[in-house]
Design a protein around this motif. Sequence first.
Motif, PDB file in Angstrom:
ATOM      1  N   ALA A  43       0.622  -0.930  -0.814  1.00  0.00           N
ATOM      2  CA  ALA A  43      -0.067   0.001   0.237  1.00  0.00           C
ATOM      3  C   ALA A  43       1.106   1.033   0.337  1.00  0.00           C
ATOM      4  N   GLN A  44       2.198   0.971   0.437  1.00  0.00           N
ATOM      5  CA  GLN A  44       2.528   2.418   0.999  1.00  0.00           C
ATOM      6  C   GLN A  44       3.228   2.586  -0.150  1.00  0.00           C
ATOM      7  N   MET A  45       4.480   2.198  -1.215  1.00  0.00           N
ATOM      8  CA  MET A  45       5.484   1.994  -2.149  1.00  0.00           C
ATOM      9  C   MET A  45       4.208   1.739  -3.568  1.00  0.00           C
ATOM     10  N   PHE A  46       3.290   0.522  -3.789  1.00  0.00           N
ATOM     11  CA  PHE A  46       2.607   1.045  -4.689  1.00  0.00           C
ATOM     12  C   PHE A  46       1.087   0.669  -4.680  1.00  0.00           C
ATOM     13  N   GLY A  47       0.257   1.400  -3.412  1.00  0.00           N
ATOM     14  CA  GLY A  47      -0.698   1.261  -4.048  1.00  0.00           C
ATOM     15  C   GLY A  47      -1.321   2.196  -4.439  1.00  0.00           C
ATOM     16  N   PRO A  48      -2.588   3.195  -4.801  1.00  0.00           N
ATOM     17  CA  PRO A  48      -3.160   4.078  -5.352  1.00  0.00           C
ATOM     18  C   PRO A  48      -2.572   5.302  -4.681  1.00  0.00           C
ATOM     19  N   GLY A  49      -1.963   5.853  -5.496  1.00  0.00           N
ATOM     20  CA  GLY A  49      -1.918   7.674  -5.090  1.00  0.00           C
ATOM     21  C   GLY A  49      -0.489   8.087  -5.008  1.00  0.00           C
ATOM     22  N   THR A  50      -0.322   6.968  -4.987  1.00  0.00           N
ATOM     23  CA  THR A  50       1.242   6.586  -4.449  1.00  0.00           C
ATOM     24  C   THR A  50       2.088   6.993  -5.802  1.00  0.00           C
ATOM     25  N   HIS A  51       3.746   7.368  -5.558  1.00  0.00           N
ATOM     26  CA  HIS A  51       4.126   7.796  -7.359  1.00  0.00           C
ATOM     27  C   HIS A  51       4.398   6.415  -8.282  1.00  0.00           C
ATOM     28  N   CYS A  52       4.389   5.416  -7.056  1.00  0.00           N
ATOM     29  CA  CYS A  52       4.155   4.374  -8.629  1.00  0.00           C
ATOM     30  C   CYS A  52       2.946   4.420  -9.078  1.00  0.00           C
ATOM     31  N   ARG A  53       1.944   4.773  -8.830  1.00  0.00           N
ATOM     32  CA  ARG A  53       0.577   4.570  -9.005  1.00  0.00           C
ATOM     33  C   ARG A  53       0.008   5.883  -9.281  1.00  0.00           C
ATOM     34  N   CYS A  54       0.489   6.683 -10.074  1.00  0.00           N
ATOM     35  CA  CYS A  54      -0.400   7.550  -9.600  1.00  0.00           C
ATOM     36  C   CYS A  54      -1.437   7.447 -10.800  1.00  0.00           C
ATOM     37  N   ALA A  55      -2.815   9.071 -10.631  1.00  0.00           N
ATOM     38  CA  ALA A  55      -3.787   8.096 -10.850  1.00  0.00           C
ATOM     39  C   ALA A  55      -3.656   9.281 -12.608  1.00  0.00           C
ATOM     40  N   GLU A  56      -2.334   9.977 -12.474  1.00  0.00           N
ATOM     41  CA  GLU A  56      -2.590  11.048 -13.408  1.00  0.00           C
ATOM     42  C   GLU A  56      -1.283   9.591 -14.833  1.00  0.00           C
ATOM     43  N   CYS A  57      -0.654   8.803 -14.564  1.00  0.00           N
ATOM     44  CA  CYS A  57       0.353   8.610 -14.478  1.00  0.00           C
ATOM     45  C   CYS A  57      -0.506   7.455 -16.118  1.00  0.00           C
ATOM     46  N   GLU A  65       9.539   0.580 -12.649  1.00  0.00           N
ATOM     47  CA  GLU A  65      10.539  -0.332 -13.352  1.00  0.00           C
ATOM     48  C   GLU A  65      11.128  -1.835 -13.011  1.00  0.00           C
ATOM     49  N   TRP A  66      11.199  -2.359 -13.487  1.00  0.00           N
ATOM     50  CA  TRP A  66      12.672  -3.754 -13.389  1.00  0.00           C
ATOM     51  C   TRP A  66      13.787  -2.931 -12.927  1.00  0.00           C
ATOM     52  N   GLY A  67      14.214  -3.259 -12.592  1.00  0.00           N
ATOM     53  CA  GLY A  67      15.764  -2.430 -12.157  1.00  0.00           C
ATOM     54  C   GLY A  67      16.126  -0.867 -12.113  1.00  0.00           C
ATOM     55  N   SER A  68      15.045  -0.506 -12.705  1.00  0.00           N
ATOM     56  CA  SER A  68      15.614   1.576 -12.186  1.00  0.00           C
ATOM     57  C   SER A  68      14.658   1.816 -10.970  1.00  0.00           C
ATOM     58  N   GLY A  69      14.590   0.573  -9.859  1.00  0.00           N
ATOM     59  CA  GLY A  69      14.056   1.076  -8.590  1.00  0.00           C
ATOM     60  C   GLY A  69      13.417  -0.146  -7.729  1.00  0.00           C
ATOM     61  N   PRO A  70      12.474   0.808  -6.911  1.00  0.00           N
ATOM     62  CA  PRO A  70      11.516  -0.526  -5.474  1.00  0.00           C
ATOM     63  C   PRO A  70      10.643  -0.968  -7.284  1.00  0.00           C
ATOM     64  N   LEU A  75       8.928  -7.108  -4.626  1.00  0.00           N
ATOM     65  CA  LEU A  75       8.489  -6.619  -2.989  1.00  0.00           C
ATOM     66  C   LEU A  75       8.572  -7.259  -1.856  1.00  0.00           C
ATOM     67  N   LEU A  76       8.699  -8.612  -1.514  1.00  0.00           N
ATOM     68  CA  LEU A  76       8.473  -9.793  -0.888  1.00  0.00           C
ATOM     69  C   LEU A  76       9.813  -9.927  -0.948  1.00  0.00           C
TER      70      LEU A  76
END
Length: 181
Positions: A43-57, A65-70, A75-76
């Motif tokens: 939820a903290q890293m990939f939930g709605p409204g987070t950087h990795c799941r932004c509403a505008e993206c 993405e794979w190889g570029s960050g979280p 995640l496990l």
Amino acid sequence: QLSCSVGIEHKGWFNIGSSWYGDGRRVRNLSKLTVALNKYGRAQMFGPGTHCRCAECASMPTDCEWGSGPYAGVLLLYLQEIAINKILTPKEWKDLPAGYLDQGVTDNKRSVCSAALLHCLHNADQFSKLAFGMGKYQDFDMTALDITKIRDFATFMALTSNDQGQNGEVALQNFNMKLGN
């Protein structure tokens, strides 16, 4: 960041691997904390409204993405690392036996007998499970494989199990000759 947000000091212990063994109570506690961290971390890293799941993206940001960050797909592994940093003592960390489980398959100097569990990681080197999945080993010549070595063993086992590659029987004959059979 996630470690700090849940009040866990990260002691700099990384790369525990995805297979654990040891005292059952310790492994169970590590597992319970990892599951709890997974619920929060997802939820903290990939939930709605987070950087990795932004509403505008329109698509996932490159640094998610794979190889570029979280990356949500592994995640496990991040979260069990945080659990290890919380549960284990410095002595337990220092005394962990190395090199038996979750051994990568790109090393061709180590004997296949030196590892209990091989793990095909995400990489482009032989043996690559990504290339394998795309059929890129279809014409791979197995003649020179030394299947007593980790990389070549993983390559041989994967290709012969899926009718990819060429000359698997030659690699097996070479193996038998090496063992004196």
